[in-house]
Design a protein around this motif. Structure first.
Motif, short mmCIF file in Angstrom:
data_model
loop_
_atom_site.label_atom_id
_atom_site.label_comp_id
_atom_site.label_asym_id
_atom_site.label_seq_id
_atom_site.Cartn_x
_atom_site.Cartn_y
_atom_site.Cartn_z
N ASP A 127 0.79 -1.22 0.00
CA ASP A 127 0.00 0.00 0.00
C ASP A 127 0.83 1.27 0.00
O ASP A 127 0.30 2.35 0.17
CB ASP A 127 -1.03 0.03 1.13
N LEU A 128 2.14 1.15 -0.19
CA LEU A 128 2.95 2.35 -0.27
C LEU A 128 3.95 2.16 -1.38
O LEU A 128 4.52 1.08 -1.52
CB LEU A 128 3.68 2.56 1.06
N MET A 129 4.15 3.17 -2.19
CA MET A 129 5.18 3.09 -3.22
C MET A 129 6.20 4.18 -2.92
O MET A 129 5.86 5.36 -2.98
CB MET A 129 4.56 3.31 -4.60
N ILE A 130 7.40 3.77 -2.58
CA ILE A 130 8.47 4.76 -2.34
C ILE A 130 9.24 4.86 -3.65
O ILE A 130 10.01 3.98 -3.99
CB ILE A 130 9.41 4.31 -1.22
N VAL A 131 9.03 5.94 -4.39
CA VAL A 131 9.72 6.10 -5.66
C VAL A 131 11.11 6.63 -5.36
O VAL A 131 11.29 7.80 -5.05
CB VAL A 131 8.97 7.08 -6.59
N ALA A 132 12.10 5.74 -5.40
CA ALA A 132 13.45 6.11 -5.00
C ALA A 132 14.34 6.08 -6.21
O ALA A 132 14.68 5.04 -6.70
CB ALA A 132 13.96 5.14 -3.94
N GLY A 133 14.70 7.24 -6.73
CA GLY A 133 15.61 7.25 -7.86
C GLY A 133 15.05 8.06 -9.02
O GLY A 133 13.90 8.47 -9.02
N THR A 134 15.89 8.26 -10.03
CA THR A 134 15.48 9.05 -11.19
C THR A 134 14.45 8.30 -12.00
O THR A 134 14.62 7.13 -12.32
CB THR A 134 16.69 9.30 -12.10
N VAL A 135 13.37 9.00 -12.37
CA VAL A 135 12.36 8.39 -13.23
C VAL A 135 12.64 8.86 -14.65
O VAL A 135 12.58 10.05 -14.93
CB VAL A 135 10.95 8.81 -12.81
N THR A 136 13.02 7.95 -15.53
CA THR A 136 13.26 8.35 -16.91
C THR A 136 11.96 8.33 -17.68
O THR A 136 10.97 7.74 -17.27
CB THR A 136 14.24 7.40 -17.60
N LYS A 137 11.98 9.00 -18.84
CA LYS A 137 10.75 9.05 -19.63
C LYS A 137 10.39 7.67 -20.14
O LYS A 137 9.22 7.37 -20.35
CB LYS A 137 10.94 10.00 -20.79
N LYS A 138 11.39 6.82 -20.30
CA LYS A 138 11.10 5.47 -20.80
C LYS A 138 10.46 4.63 -19.72
O LYS A 138 9.71 3.70 -20.00
CB LYS A 138 12.41 4.83 -21.24
N MET A 139 10.73 4.93 -18.46
CA MET A 139 10.22 4.13 -17.34
C MET A 139 8.90 4.66 -16.83
O MET A 139 8.17 3.96 -16.16
CB MET A 139 11.26 4.14 -16.21
N ALA A 140 8.56 5.91 -17.18
CA ALA A 140 7.39 6.54 -16.56
C ALA A 140 6.09 5.79 -16.81
O ALA A 140 5.29 5.64 -15.88
CB ALA A 140 7.27 7.99 -17.05
N PRO A 141 5.80 5.27 -18.03
CA PRO A 141 4.53 4.56 -18.18
C PRO A 141 4.45 3.32 -17.28
O PRO A 141 3.37 2.97 -16.80
CB PRO A 141 4.51 4.16 -19.65
N GLN A 142 5.60 2.69 -17.02
CA GLN A 142 5.55 1.50 -16.17
C GLN A 142 5.26 1.88 -14.73
O GLN A 142 4.56 1.15 -14.01
CB GLN A 142 6.87 0.73 -16.23
N VAL A 143 5.79 3.06 -14.29
CA VAL A 143 5.53 3.50 -12.93
C VAL A 143 4.03 3.75 -12.76
O VAL A 143 3.42 3.34 -11.76
CB VAL A 143 6.33 4.78 -12.62
N VAL A 144 3.42 4.40 -13.77
CA VAL A 144 1.99 4.70 -13.66
C VAL A 144 1.20 3.40 -13.69
O VAL A 144 0.20 3.24 -12.97
CB VAL A 144 1.57 5.65 -14.78
N ARG A 145 1.67 2.46 -14.51
CA ARG A 145 0.95 1.18 -14.60
C ARG A 145 0.98 0.45 -13.26
O ARG A 145 -0.03 -0.09 -12.80
CB ARG A 145 1.63 0.33 -15.66
N LEU A 146 2.17 0.47 -12.62
CA LEU A 146 2.27 -0.19 -11.32
C LEU A 146 1.42 0.52 -10.28
O LEU A 146 0.81 -0.11 -9.42
CB LEU A 146 3.73 -0.20 -10.85
N TYR A 147 1.37 1.86 -10.36
CA TYR A 147 0.54 2.59 -9.41
C TYR A 147 -0.92 2.22 -9.58
O TYR A 147 -1.68 2.09 -8.63
CB TYR A 147 0.75 4.10 -9.59
N ASN A 148 -1.34 2.04 -10.85
CA ASN A 148 -2.73 1.67 -11.07
C ASN A 148 -3.05 0.30 -10.51
O ASN A 148 -4.19 0.02 -10.15
CB ASN A 148 -3.04 1.68 -12.58
N GLN A 149 -2.04 -0.57 -10.45
CA GLN A 149 -2.31 -1.92 -9.98
C GLN A 149 -2.34 -2.03 -8.47
O GLN A 149 -2.68 -3.09 -7.96
CB GLN A 149 -1.24 -2.88 -10.52
#
Lengths: 153, 217, 213
Positions: free
Chosen positions: C80-102
């Motif tokens: 229930d918590l996502m600690i985004v630790a580190g640089t988010v690249t533009k290539k990785m951003a859709p995956q971060v949003v996808r994981l957040y949605n899940q």
């Protein structure tokens, strides 16, 4: 280990190209690049069996590719080769048939600077995504949401 | 024997497990927030500005060097102006965006006036990004006693240097004042001597106007 | 329980009186929030150097397990918590949003380090997303490069304080028809499309610096 001047005269006589010396690097015309590289790899005098780096750069009058060659068998090196090509259709022969390590590095030079490597088995973008349409490390590239004036860099 | 490495590792774990019941140094946990580690003096975190006596005049003169040298460009400075529009030697606004700052310390290294230093504060989590993490000058100013408390050796060294500079300036000012006074004295004595030499200059006077035309020719 | 400030709304005299008899008294909201904030399970999501500090927080010296958050889940469906630790690249951003949605509701996001708050030292890079809060809502921002493990624990405590003040009667995640799916950005020809999610983030104009007269 021969000096740059000696390597230059040796290569010029053996492969019949005209090479200029720029600092420590040998500027080779791109038509003879493959022959020069093959000569450096195969002759037991040099035995350059390790290609450590392939880099693409954007200069005012064109694009350049720089190769650093080392010899692990004889513990010598580096020998630096450079080629120049123009900006619109920069095509350079690929050195992947000689050294497998050039494969990913040439893909990076293609992705970021836009140099096409003829004879590369799988030339596609490696760092940016496939639909990206620009070459980020060219001097005239600007991002969509650019924060600072690009001339500041 | 097959598996001897695993057994050796498990023996180490078991030994540490048993020792943790009676040896103090096996329990290494520092129970934040009740207990904290002792602060090291050279710890480098976000920057802060320093003032000597009053927060209204900081040591900063708004020279903009730290803003130019900051690698991610998180400092914004606007120089103050007085009523006529003449620029003053202090900043009107001094913003550091803590959401970009990477704690490198370059601003402290390049400041020629020893006005910005790196603080030890790290408990800075906030809920809002734009409203809370953009630090303006009122949140950045701290007295020099704070600097002395967190970094005593650096503070004493810098205070000594500043005092030396101030003494040198005072000595130079005194020398200049003394020289000016001496010059004024000399001018006064010369003026008082002029009436004595007047009859001697009289015969020279006709010669004087003659000379310049001769030279002009 | 000694970590967080006391948010109890029950008369303390009554509480101590009944406690002597062995009866604990608290509002249902307090019990609910206490349970949620004392066992908040993060997801393993280290992208770059801040991940090393996150791992250090989970190790013996600054134990994050004392706060109940020591169980880093591998799957987003169980955290229930996502600690985004580190640089988010533009290539990785859709995956971060996808994981957040899940992640299942209620979910929280802590952005750790300068890079995930705003792009940080690399914000002029051609592949760096200038802050993950362009696409997902963020609860706690934690500045630093990297923030100390104690700073991460402080950020976690701030999140716990936020959870303590969430009202049980207005729980957003139990409303009917709630659909908290954030749209996933796509790869465009020169950046991500859309460049930001207007419901979550608005570009802040550098405020006009007026020199006070």
């Amino acid at each position: 280990m021969k000096t740059t001047e000696e390597i230059k005269t040796d290569l010029e006589s053996k492969t019949g190209t005209s090479i200029t010396v720029q600092g420590e690097a040998l500027m080779v015309p791109k038509e003879k690049l493959f022959d020069v590289a093959k000569y450096l790899k195969d002759t037991p005098d040099y035995q350059m069996d390790y290609l450590s780096s392939v880099t693409g750069t954007d200069y005012k009058d064109g694009l350049e590719v720089t190769y650093h060659l080392y010899s692990i068998a004889k513990k010598e090196g580096p020998v630096v080769l450079k080629t120049k090509t123009d900006r619109e259709k920069g095509v350079v022969p690929s050195l992947t048939p000689l050294w497998r390590g050039a494969e990913f590095q040439e893909r990076e030079a293609y992705d970021l600077v836009g140099i096409h490597f003829e004879g590369h088995p799988d030339l596609r973008r490696i760092l940016m995504w496939d639909g990206f349409e620009h070459y980020p490390l060219r001097k005239d590239y600007t991002q969509e949401d650019q924060d600072r004036n690009p001339e500041q860099f | 024997m097959f598996g001897i490495g695993v057994l050796k590792g498990m023996a180490v774990t078991f030994k540490n497990f048993v020792e943790s019941y009676y040896k103090k140094e096996r329990l290494t946990t520092i129970e934040y927030p009740e207990k904290r580690l002792a602060e090291k003096e050279r710890f480098r975190n976000f920057p802060f500005l320093i003032f000597d006596e009053k927060p209204e005049d900081p040591r900063c003169v708004a020279c903009d060097i730290c803003a130019k040298e900051c690698p991610p460009q998180c400092i914004t400075i606007v120089r103050a102006q007085d009523a006529q529009g003449k620029p003053l030697k202090k900043p009107a606004t001094f913003d550091i965006d803590y959401s970009i700052c990477m704690n490198c310390g370059v601003c402290e290294e390049v400041c020629p006036f020893d006005a910005i230093f790196m603080d030890h504060e790290f408990e800075l989590a906030e809920y809002g990004r734009f409203e809370d993490l953009n630090y303006t000058i009122d949140r950045l100013l701290k007295p020099k006693e704070h600097f002395m408390k967190i970094r005593p050796t650096d503070a004493t060294r810098i205070e000594a240097e500043l005092k030396k500079k101030e003494n040198a300036k005072k000595a130079a000012a005194e020398k200049a004042a003394a020289a000016a006074k001496a010059k004024a004295e000399a001018a006064k004595t010369q003026a008082s001597q002029v009436p004595d030499t007047k009859p001697e200059t009289k015969p020279n006077e006709p010669a004087q106007p003659a000379d310049p035309p001769a030279e002009a020719k | 329980m000694t970590h967080a400030p006391n948010v109890s709304q029950v008369d303390p005299a009554l509480k101590s009186e009944l406690a002597k008899k062995g009866i604990a008294v608290m509002k249902l909201q307090e019990l609910y929030n206490w349970g949620r904030r004392s066992s908040i399970w993060p997801m393993q999501f280290g992208l770059a150097c801040c991940a090393i500090e996150m791992i250090a927080t989970a190790c013996a010296r600054y134990d994050i397990d004392r706060f109940g958050a020591g169980l880093f889940r591998a799957s987003p469906r169980q955290s229930d918590l996502m600690i985004v630790a580190g640089t988010v690249t533009k290539k990785m951003a859709p995956q971060v949003v996808r994981l957040y949605n899940q992640m299942p509701e209620p979910k929280y996001v802590i952005t750790m380090g300068a890079c995930s708050i705003s792009g940080g030292p690399f914000k002029e890079g051609y592949n760096v997303l200038k802050g993950i809060d362009r696409y997902i809502p963020v609860d706690v921002h934690l500045p630093g490069c990297p923030p100390r493990p104690e700073a991460l624990l402080h950020g976690l405590m701030k999140l716990q304080a936020k959870i303590d003040h969430q009202d049980i009667e207005k729980t957003e995640w139990y409303q009917k028809g709630l659909k908290r799916e954030f749209p996933i950005p796509e790869f465009g020809p020169n950046g991500l499309l859309p460049p930001y999610n207007p419901e979550v983030w608005q570009p802040q104009k550098r405020k006009e610096i007026t020199v006070p007269a």
